[in-house]
Every structure is written in C-alpha cells, then in structure tokens.
Design an enzyme around this catalytic site. Structure first.
Site, short mmCIF file in Angstrom:
data_model
loop_
_atom_site.label_atom_id
_atom_site.label_comp_id
_atom_site.label_asym_id
_atom_site.label_seq_id
_atom_site.Cartn_x
_atom_site.Cartn_y
_atom_site.Cartn_z
N GLY A 47 0.85 -1.19 0.00
CA GLY A 47 0.00 0.00 0.00
C GLY A 47 0.88 1.23 0.00
N GLN A 52 3.32 9.88 1.39
CA GLN A 52 4.61 9.17 1.28
C GLN A 52 5.40 9.56 0.04
OE1 GLN A 52 2.75 5.11 2.18
NE2 GLN A 52 4.77 4.95 3.08
N CYS A 100 6.52 -0.40 6.71
CA CYS A 100 6.10 0.81 6.01
C CYS A 100 7.26 1.28 5.16
CB CYS A 100 5.71 1.89 7.03
SG CYS A 100 5.15 3.42 6.27
N LEU A 101 6.98 1.65 3.92
CA LEU A 101 8.07 2.09 3.03
C LEU A 101 8.71 3.38 3.54
CD1 LEU A 101 6.48 1.28 -0.44
CD2 LEU A 101 8.17 -0.07 0.83
N HIS A 142 -3.87 1.22 8.11
CA HIS A 142 -2.51 1.79 8.06
C HIS A 142 -2.45 2.97 7.09
CE1 HIS A 142 2.06 1.13 7.83
NE2 HIS A 142 1.82 1.94 6.81
N GLU A 143 -3.06 2.81 5.92
CA GLU A 143 -2.97 3.87 4.90
C GLU A 143 -3.84 5.09 5.26
OE1 GLU A 143 -0.60 3.57 2.94
OE2 GLU A 143 -0.29 1.40 3.07
N HIS A 146 -1.98 7.22 7.50
CA HIS A 146 -1.06 8.11 6.78
C HIS A 146 -1.76 9.41 6.37
CE1 HIS A 146 2.78 6.11 6.17
NE2 HIS A 146 2.19 4.99 5.77
NI NI Z 1 3.06 3.07 5.54
#
Ligand code: NI
Length: 177
Positions: A47, A52, A100-101, A142-143, A146
């Site tokens: 995701g 991000q 997480c990236l 999670h997204e 963000h």
């Molecule tokens: Ni993330």
C-alpha cells in the site's frame, strides 16, 4: 513508468492531515495515481498513501500480489481509494506485524480491528462502500492513518515489539504476516 522518492519518517509531510480531492477531472490526479502505483510496485509495498510521495492529497493505492515483503498474505487486486473514510471498526482485533516504506527495514507488532467498513471514491470519482477483513483491513487502517498524519509506531502497544526486521526474534520466527 515513474518511480518517485519515498518520504521517510521524520519528514513533516508525514505528520499532517492530507487535503481531500475535490476535482476528479483534474488530469494531474490520474498522473499522480499512476505514479503512486509504479512507486508502490517498485518498492514492493502492499500500500502507499500520497503523503509518502510528499503529496498532501487523500489518495491511497494498494495491491497484494505475491509480495516478497509479506509472503504469507493473500492476494488483493489493485485498488485506488480517494478520500477514504472508515465508517465502522470491528471490536474484534488482531495483532500483526507491519512495515512501512517510510520506515525501511523496520517492523512493529500492531493491534488493529479485524474488519472495517469504509467509504471512498474510485479513481474515476464513483463512490464505493466496502467491508474488508484481516490483512486487507489492516492495510486500509494503516494507509488511512497516513492520510491523518499518523505512522504505525504511534499505534504500538509495546515498544519492545518494534525494531529491525533482521534483528527482531519474534518477527523472524513468525509464520503469519
Ligand atoms: Ni506506511
């Protein structure tokens, strides 16, 4: 194909609420979505949220297809969520490892609702309401975090369940997620 730089934890862009998308005919919207998909796939994410890539817009992309970073996960078709709102959370919860990236190499054990219902718009601006379960529900929680300026370490119950994936004994022994 455009792979964008991923903003990492500590950057103020990850700590603020994103602005909603208001114009679905805006040509830059489709370019931004395509770039987010390319970037997510390039870095093997499941995701990606617009903050991000340093973009303050309520856009999320997700996809699970034989993901090396999450080998046990069931596949999820590519999806684009615009202005998503979680409208119902199950009281039943599940603990699972997240990465997480924006925090490369790290994992944390996070408790989330086992199922959620959400409303969003798809990439052409049509409204969608859906209920999802398990890892799918985890990704969306999670997204959406963000988009609200929240990163998963803020959801950790125990900081001992947070560390580098090559050093966490509990993560390396896990069989699920
Ligand atoms: Ni993330």
């Amino acid at each position: 194909m455009t792979v964008l730089k991923i903003v990492k934890m500590g950057d103020p862009a990850l700590a603020v609420k994103s602005l909603p998308v208001t114009d679905f005919n805006d040509e830059t919207l489709q370019t931004q979505i395509a770039d987010m998909i390319d970037t997510m796939r390039h870095y093997q994410g499941v995701g990606l949220a617009a903050p991000q890539i340093g973009l303050s817009r309520q856009i999320v992309v997700l996809e699970v297809a034989q993901n090396a970073r999450y080998p046990q996960a069931d596949s999820i078709e590519l999806d684009v969520l615009i202005n998503p709102r979680i409208i119902d959370y199950s009281t039943q919860t599940e603990a699972g490892w997240e990465g997480c990236l924006s925090l490369p190499g790290l994992r944390g054990h996070v408790t989330r609702s086992g199922s959620i219902s959400y409303q969003a718009f798809n990439r052409t601006g049509e409204p969608v309401t859906q209920t999802v379960y398990g890892f799918h529900a985890r990704i969306i929680q999670h997204e959406v975090d963000h988009l609200n300026g929240v990163l998963y370490p803020q959801r950790l119950a125990n900081l001992q369940d947070f560390g580098f994936e090559d050093s966490l004994p509990a993560f390396s022994k896990q069989t699920l997620l």
